[in-house]
Design a protein around this motif. Sequence first.
Motif, PDB file in Angstrom:
ATOM      1  N   LEU A   1     -23.448  -1.239  11.748  1.00 20.78           N
ATOM      2  CA  LEU A   1     -22.849  -2.051  10.695  1.00 20.78           C
ATOM      3  C   LEU A   1     -23.753  -3.231  10.318  1.00 20.78           C
ATOM      4  CD1 LEU A   1     -19.153  -2.100  11.960  1.00 20.78           C
ATOM      5  CD2 LEU A   1     -19.998  -0.944   9.897  1.00 20.78           C
ATOM      6  N   ALA A   2     -24.444  -3.787  11.295  1.00 19.92           N
ATOM      7  CA  ALA A   2     -25.343  -4.921  11.048  1.00 19.92           C
ATOM      8  C   ALA A   2     -26.671  -4.494  10.434  1.00 19.92           C
ATOM      9  CB  ALA A   2     -25.597  -5.674  12.354  1.00 19.92           C
ATOM     10  N   SER A   3     -27.017  -3.236  10.585  1.00 16.24           N
ATOM     11  CA  SER A   3     -28.346  -2.760  10.170  1.00 16.24           C
ATOM     12  C   SER A   3     -28.621  -2.882   8.682  1.00 16.24           C
ATOM     13  CB  SER A   3     -28.553  -1.309  10.599  1.00 16.24           C
ATOM     14  OG  SER A   3     -28.684  -1.257  11.992  1.00 16.24           O
ATOM     15  N   GLN A   4     -27.604  -2.723   7.861  1.00 16.07           N
ATOM     16  CA  GLN A   4     -27.814  -2.836   6.421  1.00 16.07           C
ATOM     17  C   GLN A   4     -28.446  -4.186   6.085  1.00 16.07           C
ATOM     18  OE1 GLN A   4     -24.235  -2.715   4.060  1.00 16.07           O
ATOM     19  NE2 GLN A   4     -25.365  -2.522   2.154  1.00 16.07           N
ATOM     20  N   ASP A   5     -28.055  -5.215   6.818  1.00 19.06           N
ATOM     21  CA  ASP A   5     -28.541  -6.561   6.539  1.00 19.06           C
ATOM     22  C   ASP A   5     -29.691  -7.002   7.434  1.00 19.06           C
ATOM     23  OD1 ASP A   5     -26.518  -6.965   4.567  1.00 19.06           O
ATOM     24  OD2 ASP A   5     -25.093  -7.343   6.179  1.00 19.06           O
TER      25      ASP A   5
END
Length: 161
Positions: free
Chosen positions: A79-83
């Motif tokens: 979930l954090a990877s996009q950012d």
Amino acid sequence: MTPRISTLVGSDNYFEHFAVGDRFRHARGKTVTEMDGVLITNLVMNTAQGHFNEHVMADREFGRRIVFGGVTASIVIGLASQDTAENALAELGMTGVRFRSPVFHGDTLYASTEVVATGNADRPDAGVVTFDHIGHNQHGEVVFTGQRRVLLKRASHWAER
């Protein structure tokens, strides 16, 4: 400081765009399905009864099967990877991984991140960012914490001009 909804766009999250103290609440959530739990747990050959045997777990502390921590960590980091990873050249490491509360099939996970360090790498086209990631369930309970170091591209060398 109240976490802000991430305003980074995948192509905008170069090394220079992160500063110590930045906090992000990542935009998406993910409901943990039975498929997630079974697939990842089987892939890593974790055969613990706590993840597979509803009958045995009915009489244990949580009264039902729990989701393997590797699934929880994967979802929160994902979930954090996009950012935080669109411009990653390398994942350098994770430390301090903790599973704070159990996760069950049907729980929805959300992620937030704080930038805790930035530094130069041994190369001019990239820098190192250290992130503290936190995973919450749909009730706001912290289920995961961990620190991740990433080698990120520098916009000055990689961005289209």
